[in-house]
Scaffold this motif. Structure first.
Motif, mmCIF file in Angstrom:
data_model
loop_
_atom_site.group_PDB
_atom_site.id
_atom_site.type_symbol
_atom_site.label_atom_id
_atom_site.label_comp_id
_atom_site.label_asym_id
_atom_site.label_seq_id
_atom_site.Cartn_x
_atom_site.Cartn_y
_atom_site.Cartn_z
ATOM 1 N N ILE A 152 -5.713 -5.299 2.677
ATOM 2 C CA ILE A 152 -4.958 -4.421 3.576
ATOM 3 C C ILE A 152 -5.370 -4.749 5.003
ATOM 4 C CG2 ILE A 152 -4.618 -2.025 4.326
ATOM 5 C CD1 ILE A 152 -5.145 -1.181 1.408
ATOM 6 N N GLY A 156 -8.661 -0.599 4.216
ATOM 7 C CA GLY A 156 -8.923 -1.489 3.101
ATOM 8 C C GLY A 156 -10.340 -1.382 2.576
ATOM 9 N N ALA A 213 0.826 -1.205 0.000
ATOM 10 C CA ALA A 213 0.000 0.000 0.000
ATOM 11 C C ALA A 213 0.863 1.258 0.000
ATOM 12 C CB ALA A 213 -0.940 0.006 1.208
ATOM 13 N N ASN A 222 -6.524 3.356 2.354
ATOM 14 C CA ASN A 222 -5.167 2.822 2.484
ATOM 15 C C ASN A 222 -4.894 2.271 3.882
ATOM 16 O OD1 ASN A 222 -5.008 5.504 3.676
ATOM 17 N ND2 ASN A 222 -2.789 5.242 3.654
ATOM 18 N N LYS A 227 -13.727 -5.189 1.273
ATOM 19 C CA LYS A 227 -12.422 -4.805 1.798
ATOM 20 C C LYS A 227 -11.314 -5.304 0.879
ATOM 21 C CE LYS A 227 -9.475 -5.801 5.871
ATOM 22 N NZ LYS A 227 -9.001 -4.449 6.221
ATOM 23 N N ALA A 228 -10.357 -4.441 0.594
ATOM 24 C CA ALA A 228 -9.170 -4.827 -0.164
ATOM 25 C C ALA A 228 -8.180 -5.528 0.761
ATOM 26 C CB ALA A 228 -8.533 -3.595 -0.810
ATOM 27 N N SER A 258 0.016 -5.220 3.713
ATOM 28 C CA SER A 258 -0.795 -5.033 2.502
ATOM 29 C C SER A 258 -0.241 -5.926 1.399
ATOM 30 C CB SER A 258 -0.795 -3.565 2.081
ATOM 31 O OG SER A 258 0.514 -3.025 2.049
ATOM 32 N N GLN A 281 -5.202 3.462 -4.209
ATOM 33 C CA GLN A 281 -5.149 2.086 -3.721
ATOM 34 C C GLN A 281 -6.043 1.139 -4.513
ATOM 35 O OE1 GLN A 281 -3.049 1.035 -1.493
ATOM 36 N NE2 GLN A 281 -2.295 3.026 -0.806
ATOM 37 N N VAL A 295 -10.506 3.203 -2.326
ATOM 38 C CA VAL A 295 -10.116 2.159 -1.372
ATOM 39 C C VAL A 295 -9.280 2.804 -0.277
ATOM 40 C CG1 VAL A 295 -8.799 0.033 -1.026
ATOM 41 C CG2 VAL A 295 -10.146 0.326 -3.116
ATOM 42 N N ARG A 327 0.735 -2.097 9.456
ATOM 43 C CA ARG A 327 -0.107 -2.399 8.298
ATOM 44 C C ARG A 327 0.595 -3.382 7.370
ATOM 45 N NH1 ARG A 327 -1.000 2.430 4.276
ATOM 46 N NH2 ARG A 327 1.098 1.768 3.675
ATOM 47 N N LEU A 344 -5.984 -12.339 1.586
ATOM 48 C CA LEU A 344 -6.571 -11.598 2.700
ATOM 49 C C LEU A 344 -7.332 -12.540 3.626
ATOM 50 C CD1 LEU A 344 -7.413 -8.945 4.133
ATOM 51 C CD2 LEU A 344 -9.345 -8.825 2.539
#
Length: 417
Positions: free
Chosen positions: A345, A189, A42, A186, A342-343, A392, A214, A184, A390, A320
């Motif tokens: 992250i 997520g 990220a 950062n 959610k991405a 990612s 993102q 999205v 974090r 994820l």
């Protein structure tokens, strides 16, 4: 490729080992010959061999300034630069005339703030943002508000990290002159329902500016179909070079915007009596541009298209889920952002420990994560903390990265207990 014990297998047809082999940096060993698990995507993604070769070729064979020369190198550099613009526009579903090159997402948002919104902003007007915004999508609007007597209005985030969409709609009023929001987050997520938000804003005649930094490497983008007015992203989060970015805009809006920086290449005529300006996008690209950045981003897009944006996103979603399953029972773990959309992250804290201590111990075990407020200080304040760690994920991460991360985090927690 077989998945490590306890993890879901790699998606059928997605050869992550082949993808990883195209990133030279991932082959290195760190800290006593440990395998590198790079989970700081990220912040910036690594670059595939195809991008490195494109940059090398430009500097070795075509290095020249663009637009103002008739010699062979200038012609090749100009063609590469403008071909890159067309390639980037096609990738994003945008008009070439609405594809402006910038130094990154931050500069793109500032361009919108100063060239589009500032001339239209008056005392009492409002700029609507969300509580999850990156500082780049907060501070420019605050500066404009202070200068004009307008104010920045904030839509809240729910406890799970999702946007309170009803509250956002309530704050979209007749006084709103810009709705600026992240695609999205950062930190969380969270994937915002940007199409729905753009449609709601358009119903009220409110222009929209989306921070897509993102998003673009992880999901398809069709700017034209989205209907937004402005969309900004950076090359370095899309497997391309640093110091380069893109502002996508509706061409008719750019046509009515004054330049915000003056210099060479953004003019039509100059005399001491006055200056006339070039048509967009050149109007907003003063000075010698980051030519290699454009060429490198186009190469990154070619590479990602060949890999498959949708396939990459699906692969990251598998990682994820596996990562969340692998760490969820760590005592004292708190994950920021558990919204359904959610991405890949994961920002987190562990009770009684400082994020920098967590990061240092992870690094000693070959796991690279980010620590701090991630340029989202108001969001961290909303959750009652000053910072977080974090992890990612990107297309080249694999199940072994997940296993290494979970094991390192478990060990770090034990050492810090």
């Amino acid at each position: 490729m077989n998945a490590p014990d306890g993890l879901a297998p790699t998606l059928p047809g997605f050869d992550v080992a082949s993808v990883r082999a195209q990133f030279p940096v991932l082959a290195q060993r760190v800290h006593d010959d440990r395998r590198l698990a790079y989970l700081d995507n990220a912040a910036t993604t690594q670059k595939p061999e195809a991008v490195l070769q494109a940059l090398d070729h430009y500097y070795r064979h075509d290095n020249s300034n663009v637009h103002r020369g008739v010699h062979a190198l200038a012609a090749r550099a100009t063609k590469g630069y403008e071909d890159a613009r067309a390639r980037i526009a096609r990738f994003a579903g945008a008009d070439v005339a609405g594809t402006v090159f910038t130094r990154g997402t931050t500069e793109a948002i500032n361009l919108v703030a100063y060239s589009y919104l500032l001339p239209r902003l008056e005392a009492g007007d409002e700029i609507l943002v969300t509580e999850m915004e990156h500082h780049a999508n907060i501070v420019p609007w605050q500066i404009l508000a202070e200068r004009t007597g307008a104010r920045v209005v904030v839509a809240p985030v729910r406890d799970d990290g999702g946007l309170d969409l009803d509250a956002w709609r309530e704050r979209l009023t007749s006084r709103t002159r810009m709705a600026a929001f992240v695609h999205v987050s950062n930190t969380l997520g969270t994937i915002n329902p940007v199409a729905e938000m753009v449609a709601a804003a358009r119903e009220r005649g409110v222009p929209t500016c989306i921070d897509g930094a993102q998003a673009v490497a992880h999901m398809p983008l069709d700017f034209g179909a989205l209907g937004a007015d402005f969309y900004a992203f950076s090359a370095h989060k899309l497997y391309g070079p640093t110091g380069f970015g893109v502002l996508l805009a509706r061409p008719e809006l750019l046509a009515g915007m004054p330049p915000w920086q003056g210099g060479g290449d953004m003019i039509e005529t100059v005399s001491f009596d006055g200056t006339t300006f070039a048509e967009p996008p050149a109007r907003f690209e003063a000075g010698t541009p980051h030519i290699a950045g454009a060429i490198g981003l186009a190469a990154a897009i070619d590479w990602l298209d060949a890999t498959g944006v949708a396939a990459a996103g699906a692969h990251e979603q598998t990682l994820l889920r596996d990562a969340m399953d692998a760490i969820r029972d760590i005592p004292g773990l708190r994950v920021l952002g558990t919204a359904p959309d959610k991405a890949a992250i994961i920002a987190f804290t562990i009770d009684g420990t400082h994020p920098s201590d967590i990061s240092s111990l992870l690094d000693m075990q070959g796991v690279a994560v980010r620590i701090g407020h991630h340029c989202t200080m108001p969001l961290h304040s909303r959750f009652g903390i000053s910072g977080s760690a974090r992890a990612s994920f990107a297309v080249y991460n694999d199940g072994e990265d997940v296993t290494q991360f979970a094991a390192a985090l478990t060990k770090a927690r034990e050492m810090l207990r």
